[in-house]
Design an enzyme around this catalytic site. Structure first.
Site, PDB file in Angstrom:
ATOM      1  N   LYS A  85      -5.231   2.306 -23.989  1.00 57.19           N
ATOM      2  CA  LYS A  85      -5.161   1.436 -22.813  1.00 57.19           C
ATOM      3  C   LYS A  85      -6.202   0.322 -22.917  1.00 57.19           C
ATOM      4  CE  LYS A  85      -5.314   1.984 -17.753  1.00 57.19           C
ATOM      5  NZ  LYS A  85      -5.493   2.983 -16.668  1.00 57.19           N
ATOM      6  N   SER A 160      -1.823   2.529 -13.585  1.00 53.20           N
ATOM      7  CA  SER A 160      -2.183   1.355 -14.348  1.00 53.20           C
ATOM      8  C   SER A 160      -2.022   1.540 -15.858  1.00 53.20           C
ATOM      9  CB  SER A 160      -3.638   0.973 -14.047  1.00 53.20           C
ATOM     10  OG  SER A 160      -4.524   2.020 -14.409  1.00 53.20           O
ATOM     11  N   SER A 184      -2.880   7.041 -12.326  1.00 52.61           N
ATOM     12  CA  SER A 184      -2.620   6.058 -13.369  1.00 52.61           C
ATOM     13  C   SER A 184      -2.268   6.642 -14.732  1.00 52.61           C
ATOM     14  CB  SER A 184      -3.829   5.128 -13.530  1.00 52.61           C
ATOM     15  OG  SER A 184      -3.947   4.299 -12.410  1.00 52.61           O
TER      16      SER A 184
END
Length: 486
Positions: A85, A160, A184
């Site tokens: 990420k 996210s 997330s």
């Protein structure tokens, strides 16, 4: 289904074993995944910066190590690709968290979790897209744009960690590294049909990420694996876990063995809704099938209602608001004052550097300051909810709980109503481990799934349940990728 190389279907554990046995080279495994990402990413927009050339060189180095006869001393995942990420620092890679003001920021060194993955032999292929400042359930920002779902590009990939889950769900990486402060890891894993594990609060360090909450909130924010196969969850969690001097919230916690969990002695608390948001019939049916599969192994299943879950939004907002640290508003503004009316006006003219959800979240942040008595009451309710969950789940139990009220919604649909992510968020402030488990596809070909939660430190129990449900329902079902260019 679009034909794909069999290597794209295997777990990281299986790939590592094949590489170590020299049945396949790391160079071959890495190249297959790179080629696949190059095919799917133009539509998904999941990987926003790659390091393919460096990954190829690292794969060749891994193969050379095995050719020299160093298999016995090699790390467990030598030569296996992964993705990261973008909010995690990866040396030399962008580290903006989707904020336009940080467009030129590149990491000087790896985050501790990235360094641990590398030390275990993993080879990062690149960094993946996030929501703006990692604080919304759809992955979209003004720097990289929007990420799409591999099962239907017209639908959200979640956030996210949406770019991460979309890459893994499409087959582009066997595992990825995500973070979770309100769902997330779990929501994107759910929407993209893969496994995701949110560890117990304080088990995995947060050092080297941007943004971070204040010190009191570090146990609410956790980092963990997103994986296409359940057998990778615990080995990767063992790699990630353990104290780091830069994270005062992180402590040494013993990790149990999923294989030692006796499902026949398990108590399963199946909570089908929070009392506020209606859950779709398809998801309820999938959760009931999961409960039945555990009952068939001898588990005791109890369908339950927990009334305090109806206050999840108040509880999450209040507890996160007490975490300290920089405000969301100040992070959006960067080095200049932030005016919400000005930014809303700019947004209406399509001139704002921010997304509408990010602007809306500043209002949610402001409400806590306006109603201190409500915040105090929510904090009391949060403590009561945690005590009730620990008591009712117990040392030898898990809770099945929806991940979201529906399967992956179409883009922008989560804005109305905007708070459906509370199904996952409440477990963050409870600091409980939770594993997202895929449970097949619905009638539209979209992933179904359920969260499996447990009391603090029982990560191995939720993962054991995930492994059994994978055997029962098949786990990750690769998307057909009919939209993909051949």
């Amino acid at each position: 289904m679009l034909s794909r190389d069999p290597l794209l279907l295997l777990s990281a554990t299986r790939l590592a074993a094949l590489i170590r046995a020299r049945a396949v080279t790391s160079a071959e495994v890495v190249e297959v995944h790179i080629r696949h990402i190059e095919r799917v990413n133009p539509t998904l927009n999941a990987m926003v910066a790659n390091r393919f050339d460096a990954a190829r060189a690292e794969a060749r180095a891994a193969d050379a190590r095995l050719e020299r006869g160093e298999a016995a001393s090699a790390p467990p995942f030598l030569g296996v690709p992964c993705s990261i990420k973008e909010s995690f620092a990866v040396a030399g890679m962008p580290n903006s968290a989707g904020l336009v003001a940080r467009a030129g920021v590149r990491a000087a060194e790896d985050a501790v979790t990235v360094a641990r993955l590398r030390a275990a032999g993993f080879i990062p292929l690149g960094v993946t897209n996030v929501s703006e400042l990692c604080m919304w359930m759809e992955t979209n920002n003004r720097l990289y744009g929007r990420t799409n779902n591999p099962y239907d590009p017209a639908r959200t990939a979640g956030g996210s960690s949406g770019g991460e889950a979309a890459v893994v769900g499409a087959g582009g990486a066997p595992i990825g590294l995500g973070s979770d402060i309100g769902g997330s890891i779990r929501m994107p894993a759910f929407f993209n049909g893969v496994f995701g594990h949110k560890p117990t609060g304080g088990l995995v360090p947060t050092s080297g990420q941007f943004p971070l909450p204040g010190e009191r909130g570090l146990r609410f924010m956790t980092s963990g694996p997103i994986a296409r196969r359940a057998e990778d969850l615990m080995p990767v969690l063992r790699v990630l876990a353990g104290p780091d001097a830069r994270d005062p919230s992180c402590a040494a916690l013993p990790l149990g063995d999923p294989d030692a969990v006796d499902l026949a002695g398990l108590t399963v608390l199946s909570v089908e809704h929070d009392g506020v948001l209606r859950v779709s019939g398809d998801l309820l049916a999938a959760q009931r099938r999961a409960a039945a599969a555990l009952a068939a192994r001898g588990a005791t299943v109890r369908v339950a209602r927990i009334d305090l879950l109806a206050r999840a939004l108040d509880i999450w907002t209040a507890m996160l608001g007490m975490a300290g640290g920089a405000t969301f508003r100040s992070m959006l503004g960067g080095d200049r004052p932030f005016s919400l009316p000005r930014e809303l006006a700019r947004w209406s003219l399509r001139r704002s550097a921010h997304t509408l959800p990010a602007l809306g979240l500043t209002l949610l942040e402001d409400l806590g300051r306006l109603f201190p008595a409500r915040v105090a009451r929510a904090l009391e309710l949060g403590a009561a909810l945690r005590a009730e969950l620990v008591s009712r789940i117990g040392e030898r139990g898990v809770m099945l709980y929806p991940s979201y009220p529906s399967s992956a919604p179409r883009h922008y649909a989560p804005l109305l109503p905007p708070f459906q992510w509370t199904y996952t968020a409440v477990l963050n402030v409870m600091e409980m481990p939770a594993t997202q488990v895929p449970l097949g596809l619905d009638g539209e070909g979209l992933p179904l799934g359920v969260q499996v939660a447990a009391i603090h430190g029982n990560d191995h129990v939720t993962i054991a349940v995930a492994q059994h449900l994978e055997r029962s329902f098949g786990g990750w079902i690769p998307p057909p990728l009919s939209w993909c260019r051949r």
